[in-house]
Each structure stands twice: as structure tokens, then as C-alpha cells.
Design a protein around this motif. Sequence first.
Motif, PDB file in Angstrom:
ATOM      1  N   ASN A 346       0.867  -1.178   0.000  1.00  0.00           N
ATOM      2  CA  ASN A 346       0.000   0.000   0.000  1.00  0.00           C
ATOM      3  C   ASN A 346       0.905   1.229   0.000  1.00  0.00           C
ATOM      4  N   LEU A 347       0.989   1.903  -1.134  1.00  0.00           N
ATOM      5  CA  LEU A 347       1.927   3.022  -1.272  1.00  0.00           C
ATOM      6  C   LEU A 347       1.591   4.181  -0.339  1.00  0.00           C
ATOM      7  N   ASP A 348       0.371   4.203   0.199  1.00  0.00           N
ATOM      8  CA  ASP A 348       0.029   5.240   1.181  1.00  0.00           C
ATOM      9  C   ASP A 348       0.840   5.086   2.460  1.00  0.00           C
ATOM     10  N   TRP A 349       1.390   3.858   2.687  1.00  0.00           N
ATOM     11  CA  TRP A 349       2.224   3.660   3.870  1.00  0.00           C
ATOM     12  C   TRP A 349       3.415   4.623   3.881  1.00  0.00           C
ATOM     13  N   CYS A 350       3.868   5.015   2.690  1.00  0.00           N
ATOM     14  CA  CYS A 350       5.053   5.884   2.604  1.00  0.00           C
ATOM     15  C   CYS A 350       4.719   7.354   2.861  1.00  0.00           C
ATOM     16  N   GLU A 351       3.441   7.698   2.813  1.00  0.00           N
ATOM     17  CA  GLU A 351       2.987   9.067   3.079  1.00  0.00           C
ATOM     18  C   GLU A 351       3.783  10.100   2.263  1.00  0.00           C
ATOM     19  N   LEU A 352       3.962   9.760   0.970  1.00  0.00           N
ATOM     20  CA  LEU A 352       4.646  10.644   0.011  1.00  0.00           C
ATOM     21  C   LEU A 352       6.112  10.876   0.349  1.00  0.00           C
ATOM     22  N   ASN A 353       6.690  10.046   1.225  1.00  0.00           N
ATOM     23  CA  ASN A 353       8.126  10.128   1.517  1.00  0.00           C
ATOM     24  C   ASN A 353       8.855   9.132   0.617  1.00  0.00           C
ATOM     25  N   PHE A 354       9.386   9.619  -0.506  1.00  0.00           N
ATOM     26  CA  PHE A 354      10.111   8.738  -1.427  1.00  0.00           C
ATOM     27  C   PHE A 354      11.542   9.242  -1.594  1.00  0.00           C
ATOM     28  N   ARG A 362      10.114 -10.399  11.631  1.00  0.00           N
ATOM     29  CA  ARG A 362       9.571 -11.458  12.498  1.00  0.00           C
ATOM     30  C   ARG A 362       9.287 -10.897  13.883  1.00  0.00           C
ATOM     31  N   MET A 363      10.295 -10.248  14.469  1.00  0.00           N
ATOM     32  CA  MET A 363      10.210  -9.788  15.857  1.00  0.00           C
ATOM     33  C   MET A 363      10.061  -8.272  15.974  1.00  0.00           C
ATOM     34  N   GLY A 364      10.610  -7.556  14.984  1.00  0.00           N
ATOM     35  CA  GLY A 364      10.571  -6.091  15.051  1.00  0.00           C
ATOM     36  C   GLY A 364      11.660  -5.484  15.894  1.00  0.00           C
ATOM     37  N   GLU A 365      12.706  -6.277  16.224  1.00  0.00           N
ATOM     38  CA  GLU A 365      13.798  -5.765  17.035  1.00  0.00           C
ATOM     39  C   GLU A 365      14.636  -4.756  16.251  1.00  0.00           C
ATOM     40  N   SER A 380       4.167   5.465  -8.422  1.00  0.00           N
ATOM     41  CA  SER A 380       3.323   5.008  -9.522  1.00  0.00           C
ATOM     42  C   SER A 380       3.501   3.542  -9.897  1.00  0.00           C
ATOM     43  N   THR A 381       4.561   2.892  -9.421  1.00  0.00           N
ATOM     44  CA  THR A 381       4.841   1.512  -9.829  1.00  0.00           C
ATOM     45  C   THR A 381       4.368   0.519  -8.782  1.00  0.00           C
ATOM     46  N   PRO A 382       3.480  -0.421  -9.141  1.00  0.00           N
ATOM     47  CA  PRO A 382       3.055  -1.442  -8.177  1.00  0.00           C
ATOM     48  C   PRO A 382       4.246  -2.295  -7.739  1.00  0.00           C
ATOM     49  N   ILE A 383       4.290  -2.618  -6.476  1.00  0.00           N
ATOM     50  CA  ILE A 383       5.398  -3.411  -5.946  1.00  0.00           C
ATOM     51  C   ILE A 383       4.857  -4.309  -4.846  1.00  0.00           C
ATOM     52  N   GLY A 384       5.494  -5.463  -4.633  1.00  0.00           N
ATOM     53  CA  GLY A 384       5.009  -6.403  -3.639  1.00  0.00           C
ATOM     54  C   GLY A 384       6.004  -6.647  -2.526  1.00  0.00           C
ATOM     55  N   ILE A 385       5.495  -7.241  -1.432  1.00  0.00           N
ATOM     56  CA  ILE A 385       6.348  -7.709  -0.342  1.00  0.00           C
ATOM     57  C   ILE A 385       5.940  -9.143  -0.011  1.00  0.00           C
ATOM     58  N   PHE A 386       6.885  -9.891   0.566  1.00  0.00           N
ATOM     59  CA  PHE A 386       6.651 -11.279   0.930  1.00  0.00           C
ATOM     60  C   PHE A 386       6.383 -11.366   2.429  1.00  0.00           C
ATOM     61  N   ILE A 387       5.276 -11.999   2.797  1.00  0.00           N
ATOM     62  CA  ILE A 387       4.943 -12.172   4.200  1.00  0.00           C
ATOM     63  C   ILE A 387       4.658 -13.640   4.484  1.00  0.00           C
ATOM     64  N   SER A 388       4.692 -14.015   5.758  1.00  0.00           N
ATOM     65  CA  SER A 388       4.366 -15.375   6.186  1.00  0.00           C
ATOM     66  C   SER A 388       3.760 -15.294   7.578  1.00  0.00           C
ATOM     67  N   GLU A 389       3.362 -16.438   8.095  1.00  0.00           N
ATOM     68  CA  GLU A 389       2.785 -16.466   9.438  1.00  0.00           C
ATOM     69  C   GLU A 389       3.752 -15.911  10.470  1.00  0.00           C
ATOM     70  N   SER A 390       5.049 -16.210  10.283  1.00  0.00           N
ATOM     71  CA  SER A 390       6.054 -15.781  11.269  1.00  0.00           C
ATOM     72  C   SER A 390       6.646 -14.418  10.972  1.00  0.00           C
ATOM     73  N   SER A 391       6.399 -13.856   9.792  1.00  0.00           N
ATOM     74  CA  SER A 391       6.985 -12.550   9.446  1.00  0.00           C
ATOM     75  C   SER A 391       5.979 -11.717   8.667  1.00  0.00           C
ATOM     76  N   THR A 406       3.943   1.653  10.962  1.00  0.00           N
ATOM     77  CA  THR A 406       4.072   0.259  11.380  1.00  0.00           C
ATOM     78  C   THR A 406       2.734  -0.422  11.140  1.00  0.00           C
ATOM     79  N   VAL A 407       2.771  -1.562  10.432  1.00  0.00           N
ATOM     80  CA  VAL A 407       1.539  -2.262  10.064  1.00  0.00           C
ATOM     81  C   VAL A 407       1.740  -3.762  10.287  1.00  0.00           C
ATOM     82  N   THR A 408       0.765  -4.419  10.907  1.00  0.00           N
ATOM     83  CA  THR A 408       0.766  -5.877  10.971  1.00  0.00           C
ATOM     84  C   THR A 408      -0.190  -6.370   9.898  1.00  0.00           C
TER      85      THR A 408
END
Length: 415
Positions: A346-354, A362-365, A380-391, A406-408
Motif C-alpha cells: 500500500n503506497l500510502d504507507w510511505c505518506e509521500l516520503n520517497f 519477524r520480531m521487530g527488534e 506510480s509503480t506497483p510493488i510487492g512484499i513477501f509475508i508469512s505467518e512468522s513474518s 508500522t503495520v501488521t
Amino acid sequence: MKPFYFTLVLMLAAPLAAEELSKEDYLKEVNKAFSKIYEATNGKTLSAQLVALEALSVEYKDNKPVSDLLLQERGTAYSLMGRHQQALHAFDQHDPNPDELNTAVKNLVTRDAVTAILDASADYQVVMINEAHHVPQHRVLTYRLLKGLWENGYRYLAFEALAPDAEQELTNNYVHKKAGFYTEEPLFANLVLYARDLGFKLISYDYGAEIGTGTEARERSAVKNLREKVFDNEPDAKMVIHVGYSHINEDGWLAHYLKEALQLDPLTVNQTDFTERSHKRHEPESYTWLIENHDFDTPVVLTNNDGVFWSPTPEEYDITVVWPRTEYSLNRPNWARLDKELIPVNLDWCELNFPCAVEVYRMGEEEEVPADRIIITESSTPIGIFISESSRLVKVTDSQGNLINTVTVPLKESD
């Protein structure tokens, strides 16, 4: 700290033309540029490092050795940023001319690499696998091999990339940033954690050598460390060693000195010769021929018609691995998935900070290497991230490292 010692060695190896600086003046010039690069990048975020490296590339565009170093540094930065295509492009500018066709490949057979290497590993005590440091894809092969290697009796995994004795500080939950330089790349961190989960004992061994002492001193030091940590106490131990580039070479590099010291023959696996490049015009001609004349969507090994592994230089290494060209989903390499779920950022996560960094934890340490990372440079470019149950804890930061969001992220509900 960045691996400046190794890139300095590459620069010093570059020949000087007669009309260029004397060796003494050349070294002064190199050291001056070297210090400037370190000052411009040390302690900076990846985004800020890249800006500094690009500016220095303009400044040193007419200085070939320094310009080549900067291309390597930029390529490595791109690989850490999750930008595979740009990493390839940077290294291709450093080495743009493809190797000529080795006609022997026209008579070879392809076989699934994981299956073939696992079958062969049953008859060996040491398996050595190499990588190009700017190509995280090469870490995926080792990742895919680990479970089968464990089942074949391998219990130790040695990494060139680990800092001295870093294995003593690794937790079971995450890889900390001080573990090494290349281990700050998420796929490498995933590889380390997966090995720990399977039960492998991790070993650091490559502590470098003093400048001027050469390759042999470094490799003999590495063998000494491996012997003291493992083989002196457990001479029959089965070990996987994940290295960079030529260290698998049985004719003068680590594989050679290990073979000499332990009186064993390692199985040496090369991923760095017949490789994808940023554009077909830069590809080794043998790679292009294999891609266009064989149909495979997983890494393969090359054999003759009798199933014997083929290597263009059998005195140096045993097995040649060839990856297919990368396919992308949401502008991320499919090979980077590691069985995780790919979701759009979700590019809104960046709040126009590019540029902004989107990292999955996993832990957020604070000292944790993320399980995935992508640097987003524009909205403008769609991009993905990889997530799993543990991360699936996502942190978004600006180019100065300030936390923006910060988003879970929830996983898809199973059917």
C-alpha cells in the motif's frame, strides 16, 4: 562494515597504462577515493548510500578503477534494496562484454539441480556452493538444498559471509545486523534462520588476511579456522560451505587448500559462470544458447548423455548450475518468494516520503535483519512484499531512517 578490503583488492589488481599515474601516485589517488566512499556511506540508510554513490560516480567517471568500484558498490546496494534488475545492470556496466559460446553445451543434458546435487552429495563429506554477492538468487539454491542435505547426514553449514564468531551471537528468532555484511540481505537472513531451524551448526571461518598477503594466506587462514572449529574434533563431519565466486576453485582457492589439509575431495557447485544478466546482449553466449534450446523453469545442472556432471573447467569445479531467466510478479523475482505470500504494498504507507523502505520483520527488534525489504522510489509503480505467518510486521521508514508507519499485515484466509 562494508567489505571494502575485498573491493580494494579488485582495484589494486587493475593494470595501469604507461601514460597513467605512477603506482605510488595511483595508490594515493585510490586511497583518497576509498576514504571518500567510506565517509559518504558509513552509517547511512541504503537509500542515502545510493544517492551518495551515484554522486561519486559522476565525480569519478573518468577514473576507471574507482568508477568500477563504485559500480560494484551500487550493485551491492541495489541487491540489499530488493532491486534485482538494477543490481544486474550495475555489474553489467562494469563487465559489459559477454563470454563467447562454449560449443560443448550443445551436446549436454539438463537435470533438476536440487535433485542432482542431493543425489551426488551422498558420496561426499563436503559440499561447496558459490554465489555472486550481488545475486541473492544464488542463496535460494542453498536454501532449497538444506533439508535434503540434512537428511544425507550434513550437520555443519559454514558461511564466508559471517563475521568472526558471529554464530555465537545468533538467536533462534532473528539474524542481527552485526552477523555480517551480506547477511543483511533478507534472503541471506532467511537462509541462516532456516538452517538454524533444521538443526545445522553454523560456522564462521573467513576472517580475511592482511593487505598484501594474497589469496593463499586468506584461504589457509580459513582452513585453519574450519579445522579448529570442526574437523580436528570431528574428522568425519559432513559440512556445507557457502562461499563467494572463486572460493570453490579446486585449483588454488579455498577448495584446493581444504582438499590439501583434510585429504578429501569436496563437491564443488558453481552458479556464477553461466548466468542471467540485465539484458540479453550482456549474457554469456553459452547461457543464451541453453535458455533458447532447453525448457526449464527451475535451476538445472548440466550433464553429458551418460549423466556425468559437466564443467567447462573440471580441474576447478565439478558442477555447473544454470538458472532460468527471472520472472517477476508485482515487480519482485518469483525465486525470492521462499513459499511466502506475495501481497501488494500500500503506497500510502510511505505518506509521500520517497524513497521509502518497506521492511517485513519477524520480531521487530532494532538490530534485526528483515525477512523482506524493498526500497520504493516513486508512487506510480506497483510493488510487492513477501509475508508469512512468522513474518508480517511491516515497518516503513524514510530515506533518513525515520519511522513513518508500522503495520501488521493479515494473511489470506485459507479456503
